[in-house]
Design a protein around this motif. Structure first.
Motif, short mmCIF file in Angstrom:
data_model
loop_
_atom_site.label_atom_id
_atom_site.label_comp_id
_atom_site.label_asym_id
_atom_site.label_seq_id
_atom_site.Cartn_x
_atom_site.Cartn_y
_atom_site.Cartn_z
N PHE A 111 -5.48 -0.29 19.95
CA PHE A 111 -5.91 -0.08 18.57
C PHE A 111 -5.22 1.09 17.89
N ALA A 112 -4.58 1.96 18.65
CA ALA A 112 -3.85 3.09 18.05
C ALA A 112 -2.76 2.57 17.11
N HIS A 113 -2.19 1.41 17.42
CA HIS A 113 -1.13 0.87 16.58
C HIS A 113 -1.65 0.41 15.21
N LEU A 114 -2.92 0.07 15.13
CA LEU A 114 -3.51 -0.31 13.85
C LEU A 114 -3.39 0.87 12.87
N TYR A 115 -3.71 2.06 13.33
CA TYR A 115 -3.67 3.24 12.48
C TYR A 115 -2.24 3.72 12.26
N LEU A 116 -1.47 3.77 13.32
CA LEU A 116 -0.08 4.22 13.21
C LEU A 116 0.73 3.28 12.32
N ASN A 117 0.69 2.00 12.62
CA ASN A 117 1.45 1.02 11.84
C ASN A 117 0.95 0.95 10.40
N GLY A 118 -0.36 1.00 10.22
CA GLY A 118 -0.91 0.96 8.87
C GLY A 118 -0.43 2.12 8.02
N GLY A 119 -0.43 3.31 8.59
CA GLY A 119 0.04 4.49 7.86
C GLY A 119 1.51 4.39 7.52
N VAL A 120 2.32 3.99 8.48
CA VAL A 120 3.76 3.87 8.25
C VAL A 120 4.05 2.75 7.25
N LEU A 121 3.32 1.64 7.34
CA LEU A 121 3.52 0.54 6.40
C LEU A 121 3.26 1.00 4.96
N ILE A 122 2.19 1.75 4.76
CA ILE A 122 1.90 2.28 3.43
C ILE A 122 3.05 3.17 2.94
N LEU A 123 3.59 3.99 3.84
CA LEU A 123 4.72 4.85 3.45
C LEU A 123 5.95 4.05 3.06
N PHE A 124 6.14 2.87 3.65
CA PHE A 124 7.26 2.00 3.28
C PHE A 124 6.97 1.23 1.99
N LEU A 125 5.76 0.71 1.85
CA LEU A 125 5.47 -0.16 0.72
C LEU A 125 5.27 0.58 -0.60
N LEU A 126 4.74 1.79 -0.56
CA LEU A 126 4.51 2.54 -1.80
C LEU A 126 5.77 2.67 -2.65
N PRO A 127 6.86 3.21 -2.11
CA PRO A 127 8.05 3.33 -2.96
C PRO A 127 8.61 1.97 -3.37
N LEU A 128 8.46 0.96 -2.52
CA LEU A 128 8.96 -0.36 -2.90
C LEU A 128 8.16 -0.93 -4.07
N PHE A 129 6.86 -0.75 -4.07
CA PHE A 129 6.06 -1.26 -5.18
C PHE A 129 6.31 -0.46 -6.46
N PHE A 130 6.52 0.85 -6.34
CA PHE A 130 6.84 1.65 -7.52
C PHE A 130 8.20 1.28 -8.10
N ALA A 131 9.12 0.84 -7.25
CA ALA A 131 10.48 0.51 -7.70
C ALA A 131 10.64 -0.97 -8.05
N LYS A 132 9.62 -1.77 -7.86
CA LYS A 132 9.76 -3.22 -8.01
C LYS A 132 10.34 -3.64 -9.36
N ASN A 133 9.93 -3.01 -10.42
CA ASN A 133 10.41 -3.41 -11.75
C ASN A 133 11.91 -3.16 -11.96
N HIS A 134 12.52 -2.38 -11.11
CA HIS A 134 13.96 -2.13 -11.20
C HIS A 134 14.77 -3.25 -10.53
N PHE A 135 14.10 -4.06 -9.73
CA PHE A 135 14.77 -5.17 -9.05
C PHE A 135 14.56 -6.43 -9.90
N ARG A 136 15.61 -7.05 -10.29
CA ARG A 136 15.55 -8.15 -11.25
C ARG A 136 16.11 -9.44 -10.66
N ALA A 137 15.83 -10.51 -11.36
CA ALA A 137 16.39 -11.81 -10.95
C ALA A 137 17.91 -11.75 -11.08
#
Length: 140
Positions: A111-137
């Motif tokens: 279960f340690a991976h639930l917390y470790l992976n969850g925290g790291v995933l948030i660190l990866f996804l936050l900047p991607l979601f903030f930058a999403k509007n810069h990525f276009r078709a």
């Protein structure tokens, strides 16, 4: 709102941490820093050999470092061309790792991976979601 350049630097920094951490993992498994983690693994796998666990986690380090190198490169290319496909590639790379690693870990009582992976995933996804509007078709 996060700038596109900050999002790129943030993600590249995370990739560098993966590279450094992966390169250090074969050494770190033999230090007291890893003791709580190995105690958690030993509780999940009661019939396991501690030396085998150290080997398996240590040998995983170069895989983590390699993933970090590839992700660093993918970030550079994605932020250069900024297409939706590039954005989805980065999001998918993070989700494939996090969802499958976490599900497999939980299925095996790590279960340690639930917390470790969850925290790291948030660190990866936050900047991607903030930058999403810069990525276009992609336009032809």
């Amino acid at each position: 709102m996060m700038s596109i350049s900050l999002a790129k630097r943030w993600l590249q920094t995370l990739a560098i941490f993966h590279i450094i951490g992966g390169l250090l993992l074969p050494i770190m498994v033999y230090t007291p820093l890893a003791t709580p983690y190995f105690e958690h693994l030993q509780a999940a796998f009661t019939n396991s050999n501690p030396q085998s666990l150290q080997f398996l986690i240590g040998v995983f380090g170069p895989t983590v470092a390699s993933w970090g190198l590839l992700f660093f490169y993918a970030i550079g290319k994605a932020f250069e061309s900024q297409t939706r496909k590039d954005w989805w590639l980065l999001v998918s790379a993070a989700l494939v790792w996090a969802v499958l690693d976490t599900a497999f870990s939980i299925a095996n009582n790590v279960f340690a991976h639930l917390y470790l992976n969850g925290g790291v995933l948030i660190l990866f996804l936050l900047p991607l979601f903030f930058a999403k509007n810069h990525f276009r078709a992609k336009t032809s």
